[in-house]
Design an enzyme around this catalytic site. Structure first.
Site, PDB file in Angstrom:
ATOM      1  N   HIS A  82      32.246  29.609 -29.791  1.00  0.00           N
ATOM      2  CA  HIS A  82      33.305  29.439 -30.778  1.00  0.00           C
ATOM      3  C   HIS A  82      32.748  29.625 -32.180  1.00  0.00           C
ATOM      4  O   HIS A  82      31.666  29.124 -32.507  1.00  0.00           O
ATOM      5  CB  HIS A  82      33.920  28.034 -30.677  1.00  0.00           C
ATOM      6  N   ASP A 161      46.730  18.602 -30.560  1.00  0.00           N
ATOM      7  CA  ASP A 161      46.068  19.281 -31.672  1.00  0.00           C
ATOM      8  C   ASP A 161      47.049  20.133 -32.456  1.00  0.00           C
ATOM      9  O   ASP A 161      47.012  20.160 -33.682  1.00  0.00           O
ATOM     10  CB  ASP A 161      44.917  20.138 -31.157  1.00  0.00           C
TER      11      ASP A 161
END
Length: 445
Positions: A82, A161
């Site tokens: 990521h 989220d």
């Protein structure tokens, strides 16, 4: 349990219990807790912070707020990668094929770009026929068949989220290390990989502006990984200038192909950062015992053409035409190429990567809002890097243009992006160091 009590507890600086955190996240997802109460708690967290235990429990509560991907049907150790976002950051399209070609399965859920940062999904979808909206079952089948897949995040992944990020964006509560760390790590953990390599950017084109801030965020994410049983390594890399020389979706695919074709030198910043990330992934994935062996595998994968073949496979399994890797010059065809000349002789002392990324966005290479349409062919081709000596009139950057409606604005933005001086100081390193379970290792101090 009352939400008011939880807010007051955090406002007073006290740690929240795991029950309180789960109560809050469950209420966010169900809608039982109103936005104004969540906003109040978010602000209290911004001011008072969270300790390592709270941050890990918040991460896991968010992770389990929706579906959690099970990749156990894929043999081997699955390693995810990521990036916190930057300009000209094409590393996934280099690293994923290299790692997959070395026998480590790559089952990656990626994101789209917003603002000045580019997204891997947008780069892939810039290729004709490619569709990244796939199910988890399709992801598993792709990886078991060809060793590699990169798809969009499924809609039921980490709904807490999505809700909290939207709220943070409008309440001035984005800049909180526990909230940033838990947002990133909850998505990575929910995506099902066994280990995670993080590329934490720092500089003018990154969210974390200083190396100290970037190492602090990296350390929090590595600690979350340790506490929840995911082996995690973070690399802190520079984003004071674009990582690659090409910015824009098809342009970045083109540069990734050039990299996998061996046309970039091993000391090129894009290759150097990609190599660093791939080395960590190969070690975590069990393909190499140490950095020397992993680096050799990286080099051999490119030299043999195996990595390029894996990119071909990735494009094919996503519905595109993998033969594009043999004719990258057919990509990024635009109506006009407009050079921006240097206004003076001198040396490039610094660049503003944020301005450079924003100018590419103005040309249509990125989005200001999620609903904006991207032109896959447009963008920028850099002519210089920081530290280069230039003469008056030399091309600093070439604009690749189709729609000229914001061309003047993009040019003005670029004109302020290059600091040209007679003499310059030290240039920032491309890699500042790393963080693993043994602590922080910095090479910039």
């Amino acid at each position: 349990m009352l939400m008011t009590d939880i807010i007051l507890q955090k406002r007073a600086g006290a740690p929240l219990s795991s029950d309180a955190i789960r109560f809050w996240i469950d209420g966010v997802v169900s809608g039982a807790i109103p936005d104004y109460q969540s906003a109040a708690l978010l602000m209290a967290i911004c001011w008072r912070g969270m300790d390592a235990r709270e941050t890990a429990e918040l991460t896991m509560a968010m992770t389990h707020s929706g579906a959690v991907v099970d990749l156990s049907a894929i043999p081997g150790t699955k390693v995810d990668k990521h990036s916190t976002g930057g300009v000209g950051d094409t590393t996934t399209l280099i690293v994923a094929p290299v790692v997959a070609s070395c026998g480590v399965p790559v089952a990656k859920m990626s994101g789209r770009g917003l603002g000045h940062t580019g997204g891997t999904l947008d780069k892939l979808e810039s290729l004709s026929g490619v569709s990244v909206e796939r199910s988890v079952d399709e992801l598993i089948a792709m990886v078991n068949g060809g060793g590699i897949a990169v798809i969009g995040q499924t809609g039921d992944l980490v709904p807490a989220d999505r809700a909290l990020y939207a709220l943070r964006d409008v309440t001035g509560t984005v800049e909180s290390l526990p909230l940033i760390a838990s947002s990133i790590m909850s998505k990575k953990i929910a995506a099902g990989s066994d280990a995670i390599v993080l590329d934490v950017k720092t500089g003018s084109g990154a969210f974390m502006k200083t190396p100290d801030e970037a190492f602090a965020l990296a350390a929090q994410m590595v600690e979350i990984g340790r506490m929840v049983g995911r082996k995690t390594v973070a690399i802190v890399t520079d984003m004071n200038q674009p990582l690659g020389m090409k910015i824009g979706n098809q342009l970045e695919v083109q540069e990734a192909i050039e990299a996998l074709d061996g046309r970039l030198s091993m000391d090129d910043p894009l290759i150097a950062v990609s190599r660093t990330l791939a080395v960590k992934m190969l070690i975590l994935g069990g393909a190499a015992h140490d950095e020397s062996e992993a680096a050799r595998l990286f080099d051999e994968s490119i030299a043999s053409g195996a990595a390029k073949d894996k990119l071909r496979t990735l494009i094919d399994v996503l519905g595109g035409d993998g033969s594009i890797v043999d004719r990258p010059e057919s990509l990024a065809q635009v109506k006009r190429l407009i050079p921006l000349p240097s206004p003076s002789d001198g040396t490039i002392a610094a660049m503003d990567a944020l301005r450079i990324g924003a100018s590419a966005q103005m040309l249509g290479a990125g989005r200001a809002q999620k609903t904006d349409t991207i032109d896959p062919a447009v963008g920028l081709v850099m002519g210089v890097r920081t530290g280069d000596t230039v003469t008056k009139g030399q091309t600093l950057v070439t604009l690749c243009v189709n729609d000229e409606s914001r061309l003047d604005e993009a040019l003005r933005c670029l004109e302020g992006a290059f600091d040209i001086r007679a003499a310059i100081g030290p240039i920032a390193p491309m890699v500042y160091g790393e963080v693993d379970e043994n602590g922080i290792k910095r090479c910039d101090k």
